[in-house]
Design an enzyme around this catalytic site. Sequence first.
Site, PDB file in Angstrom:
ATOM      1  N   VAL A 170      66.053  33.895  24.106  1.00 21.73           N
ATOM      2  CA  VAL A 170      66.821  33.293  25.199  1.00 21.73           C
ATOM      3  C   VAL A 170      66.008  32.187  25.872  1.00 21.73           C
ATOM      4  O   VAL A 170      66.532  31.092  26.128  1.00 21.73           O
ATOM      5  CB  VAL A 170      67.246  34.371  26.231  1.00 21.73           C
ATOM      6  CG1 VAL A 170      67.800  33.731  27.499  1.00 21.73           C
ATOM      7  CG2 VAL A 170      68.282  35.306  25.611  1.00 21.73           C
ATOM      8  N   LYS A 224      69.719  45.808  28.370  1.00 22.57           N
ATOM      9  CA  LYS A 224      69.631  47.196  27.901  1.00 22.57           C
ATOM     10  C   LYS A 224      68.790  48.030  28.832  1.00 22.57           C
ATOM     11  O   LYS A 224      67.819  47.546  29.399  1.00 22.57           O
ATOM     12  CB  LYS A 224      68.919  47.216  26.556  1.00 22.57           C
ATOM     13  CG  LYS A 224      69.757  46.776  25.444  1.00 22.57           C
ATOM     14  CD  LYS A 224      69.105  47.238  24.148  1.00 22.57           C
ATOM     15  CE  LYS A 224      69.928  46.725  23.022  1.00 22.57           C
ATOM     16  NZ  LYS A 224      69.871  45.272  22.962  1.00 22.57           N
ATOM     17  N   SER A 281      59.872  39.695  30.482  1.00 24.05           N
ATOM     18  CA  SER A 281      60.302  38.689  29.504  1.00 24.05           C
ATOM     19  C   SER A 281      60.242  37.277  30.066  1.00 24.05           C
ATOM     20  O   SER A 281      60.581  37.025  31.226  1.00 24.05           O
ATOM     21  CB  SER A 281      61.730  38.982  29.062  1.00 24.05           C
ATOM     22  OG  SER A 281      62.170  37.985  28.174  1.00 24.05           O
ATOM     23  N   ALA A 282      59.830  36.347  29.191  1.00 25.41           N
ATOM     24  CA  ALA A 282      59.843  34.921  29.546  1.00 25.41           C
ATOM     25  C   ALA A 282      61.274  34.436  29.816  1.00 25.41           C
ATOM     26  O   ALA A 282      61.464  33.379  30.428  1.00 25.41           O
ATOM     27  CB  ALA A 282      59.214  34.098  28.419  1.00 25.41           C
ATOM     28  N   ASP A 283      62.263  35.207  29.368  1.00 25.69           N
ATOM     29  CA  ASP A 283      63.657  34.833  29.658  1.00 25.69           C
ATOM     30  C   ASP A 283      63.878  34.685  31.165  1.00 25.69           C
ATOM     31  O   ASP A 283      64.611  33.800  31.611  1.00 25.69           O
ATOM     32  CB  ASP A 283      64.636  35.905  29.154  1.00 25.69           C
ATOM     33  CG  ASP A 283      64.641  36.059  27.646  1.00 25.69           C
ATOM     34  OD1 ASP A 283      63.975  35.270  26.948  1.00 25.69           O
ATOM     35  OD2 ASP A 283      65.320  36.995  27.159  1.00 25.69           O
ATOM     36  N   GLU A 323      71.387  31.787  20.498  1.00 21.90           N
ATOM     37  CA  GLU A 323      69.990  32.018  20.109  1.00 21.90           C
ATOM     38  C   GLU A 323      69.920  32.563  18.680  1.00 21.90           C
ATOM     39  O   GLU A 323      70.870  33.172  18.185  1.00 21.90           O
ATOM     40  CB  GLU A 323      69.324  33.002  21.074  1.00 21.90           C
ATOM     41  CG  GLU A 323      70.075  34.314  21.211  1.00 21.90           C
ATOM     42  CD  GLU A 323      69.181  35.483  21.578  1.00 21.90           C
ATOM     43  OE1 GLU A 323      68.088  35.589  21.001  1.00 21.90           O
ATOM     44  OE2 GLU A 323      69.603  36.299  22.412  1.00 21.90           O
ATOM     45  N   ASP A 372      54.790  43.661  31.346  1.00 21.82           N
ATOM     46  CA  ASP A 372      55.676  43.175  30.286  1.00 21.82           C
ATOM     47  C   ASP A 372      56.992  42.724  30.926  1.00 21.82           C
ATOM     48  O   ASP A 372      57.891  43.520  31.184  1.00 21.82           O
ATOM     49  CB  ASP A 372      55.914  44.270  29.241  1.00 21.82           C
ATOM     50  CG  ASP A 372      56.641  43.753  28.021  1.00 21.82           C
ATOM     51  OD1 ASP A 372      57.151  42.608  28.075  1.00 21.82           O
ATOM     52  OD2 ASP A 372      56.707  44.472  27.009  1.00 21.82           O
ATOM     53  N   LYS A 399      59.498  35.047  15.829  1.00 24.60           N
ATOM     54  CA  LYS A 399      60.222  35.156  17.104  1.00 24.60           C
ATOM     55  C   LYS A 399      59.594  34.171  18.092  1.00 24.60           C
ATOM     56  O   LYS A 399      58.405  34.262  18.386  1.00 24.60           O
ATOM     57  CB  LYS A 399      60.127  36.597  17.625  1.00 24.60           C
ATOM     58  CG  LYS A 399      60.802  36.827  18.956  1.00 24.60           C
ATOM     59  CD  LYS A 399      60.674  38.289  19.387  1.00 24.60           C
ATOM     60  CE  LYS A 399      61.016  38.454  20.857  1.00 24.60           C
ATOM     61  NZ  LYS A 399      60.760  39.823  21.351  1.00 24.60           N
TER      62      LYS A 399
HETATM   63  N1  PSU Z   1      67.872  42.090  24.067  1.00 25.94           N
HETATM   64  C1  PSU Z   1      68.847  42.467  23.214  1.00 25.94           C
HETATM   65  N2  PSU Z   1      68.928  41.887  22.000  1.00 25.94           N
HETATM   66  C2  PSU Z   1      68.079  40.906  21.611  1.00 25.94           C
HETATM   67  C3  PSU Z   1      67.070  40.495  22.536  1.00 25.94           C
HETATM   68  C4  PSU Z   1      67.012  41.096  23.740  1.00 25.94           C
HETATM   69  O1  PSU Z   1      69.615  43.346  23.555  1.00 25.94           O
HETATM   70  O2  PSU Z   1      68.187  40.419  20.482  1.00 25.94           O
HETATM   71  C5  PSU Z   1      66.159  39.380  22.154  1.00 25.94           C
HETATM   72  C6  PSU Z   1      66.605  38.055  22.800  1.00 25.94           C
HETATM   73  O3  PSU Z   1      66.292  37.005  21.919  1.00 25.94           O
HETATM   74  C7  PSU Z   1      65.741  37.970  24.038  1.00 25.94           C
HETATM   75  C8  PSU Z   1      64.444  38.555  23.498  1.00 25.94           C
HETATM   76  O4  PSU Z   1      65.559  36.657  24.508  1.00 25.94           O
HETATM   77  O5  PSU Z   1      64.859  39.642  22.674  1.00 25.94           O
HETATM   78  C9  PSU Z   1      63.524  39.014  24.587  1.00 25.94           C
HETATM   79  O6  PSU Z   1      62.348  39.423  24.002  1.00 25.94           O
HETATM   80  P1  PSU Z   1      61.108  39.881  24.917  1.00 25.94           P
HETATM   81  O7  PSU Z   1      61.524  41.207  25.479  1.00 25.94           O
HETATM   82  O8  PSU Z   1      59.960  39.989  23.950  1.00 25.94           O
HETATM   83  O9  PSU Z   1      60.928  38.822  25.938  1.00 25.94           O
HETATM   84 MN    MN Z   2      57.700  41.284  26.464  1.00 26.28          MN
END
Ligand code: PSU
Ligand code: MN
Length: 298
Positions: free
Chosen positions: A99, A152, A133-135, A17, A131, A79
Amino acid sequence: MNIKIDLPIGFPAVALESTLLCHGLPWPANYELALKINTILAEEGASPAVVALIDGLVRVGLSDSELENLCREGSKAVKVATRDMAYVLATKQLGATTVSATMWAAANAGIRLFATGGIGGVHRDGENSMDISADLVELSRTPVAVVSAGAKSILDLGRTLEYLETMGVPVVGFRTDTFPAFYVPHSPYALPCRIDDEKLVAALIHQQDDLGLPSGMLIANPIPAEYAIPAITMETWIEEALEAAEADRISGKAVTPYLLAYLHRISQGKTVEANKALVLDNVRLAARIAKEYASLRE
Ligand code: PSU
Ligand code: MN
């Protein structure tokens, strides 16, 4: 489809990514990491498939100069999660894929393995903020196996695992019984499945294919012990980062990059070193699994 795939023939590819590079690490640490990733993949006989959105195209596999430019642009790149792809393509902006969007691109490029640092998840207080994540959604509907050092503890790890269970996503502990917490190799959360060798992980992915299940897979690989940060130290830093984010009223997709940058500052770079080390370890593991998977398919 606006996708351009530039990968060498004859090597198993590992998807990577670009949000990690653009929004997770500062220049030039991000570019140094990208070069080390390439070296490790070359050593393992695999090829790097960095995903980014450039000039209205989903790109899978970048040239050296494109990679350097992407790292230099850093957080100026948008992003891009799955929902942002159409907008960033249509407006021809530079996009760094998370991701979720990287999984989509990998699946469409025929790539089965993906290495990253940590995935997104259910944020702390996510039961109120929603909140999530879409992941996690992408993991449930796109057949790509993601190697990560868990997630994390800026996230709610328990709820993240519950969500993955609900959505039918296999979570494999690689040489671990508990879900790793990124900078910290262990957490109190037990995993449903532990595998200790790459060949068996590849067999598991092959089984998923055979069953015709739509979901991806999360392969959780703990940070190498010598780079781990004590859990208590991490918790103190994370509490402080979360309070700062609330005070600064950070929301939406800005939350994760804000917290990462904050941790890098208050740890005086220790989290950056740990972050780089775990990414490289995940890249090596993904390459080995990709090779085993390729030989299973032959
Ligand atoms: N967690 C990490 N490092 C990162 C990310 C997440 O420890 O760089 C990044 C990745 O690209 C992950 C994205 O897909 O943040 C998730 O963002 P969000 O929480 O906005 O869905
Ligand atoms: Mn989010």
